[in-house]
Write a protein that holds these residues in place. Structure first.
Motif: not given
Length: 213
Positions: A100-108, A110-117
């Motif tokens: 999973c990746e959660i994109d921060a760009k719409p919140a202003g 540049i980066g991601y919170l990513r989940v690895w399993a």
């Protein structure tokens, strides 16, 4: 609905083109909260972050072994490595694979919170993090701490990442927990250290609200 796209960065300075399959709705699916479900959290730094929804359960944008809240305006999307891609191996880092990746760009930001399993194992969270970093040749100056994610025992690491494209190393961090379905690593990167710092409230929200799925 599925779409094929290239993830912008998985292992810093290593990935140039990784073909993945993303599935799930941009707003977080069935559990990606409506305005009535939003609430304000406070991080240890004292900065408020607003809940945008919950990820992890079946029907959410990213079904996972854990659930946690994600920040408002960040857009989550499930990630599945395409086994037919020449770059499929880059979707894995050590004992875990990006889910999973959660994109921060719409919140202003540049980066991601990513989940690895990963697959079920007896590995302790710190051992998982150590293997995660060992698989990134650009990682350095790691500082590990014992931590908690929700009510779960966790390990956390803050480290630097170096790149020829950057004037100086940038800060990244991750935490890991063990679940019956295997280890889970939640990682926060960012364009640079300043951007990483601005995104920390979203990372802390995920860590504070994490539960077994």
């Amino acid at each position: 609905m599925k779409k094929r796209y290239a993830v912008r960065a998985v292992a810093p300075a290593v990935l140039t083109a990784l073909v993945l399959t993303g599935c799930g709705s941009p707003d977080g699916g069935a559990e990606a909260g409506t305005p009535s479900s939003r609430e304000t959290k406070d991080t240890p730094a004292g900065k408020p972050v607003t809940k945008g929804g919950t990820l992890g359960a079946a029907g959410s944008a990213c079904p996972m072994p854990v659930t946690f809240d994600f920040a408002a305006s960040w857009t989550p999307e499930a990630v599945e490595v395409d086994p037919g891609s020449d770059f499929a191996a880059l979707g894995e880092q050590g004992p875990v694979r990006m889910v999973c990746e959660i994109d921060a760009k719409p919140a202003g930001n540049i980066g991601y919170l990513r989940v690895w399993a990963g697959e079920p194992s007896d590995s302790e969270p710190r051992a998982v993090l150590e293997a995660f970093l060992a698989a990134d040749p650009t990682a350095g100056k790691a500082a590990y701490t014992a931590s908690e994610a929700g009510s779960l025992t966790a390990a956390e690491v803050t480290y630097t990442v170096s790149s020829e494209l950057q004037d100086e190393p940038k800060t990244e961090r991750a935490f890991a927990v063990a679940t019956p379905d295997g280890p889970v690593v939640v990682h926060l990167g960012g364009l640079d250290s300043a951007e990483h710092q601005r995104m920390l409230p979203a990372y802390e929200l995920a860590k504070k609200t994490l539960k077994l799925g």
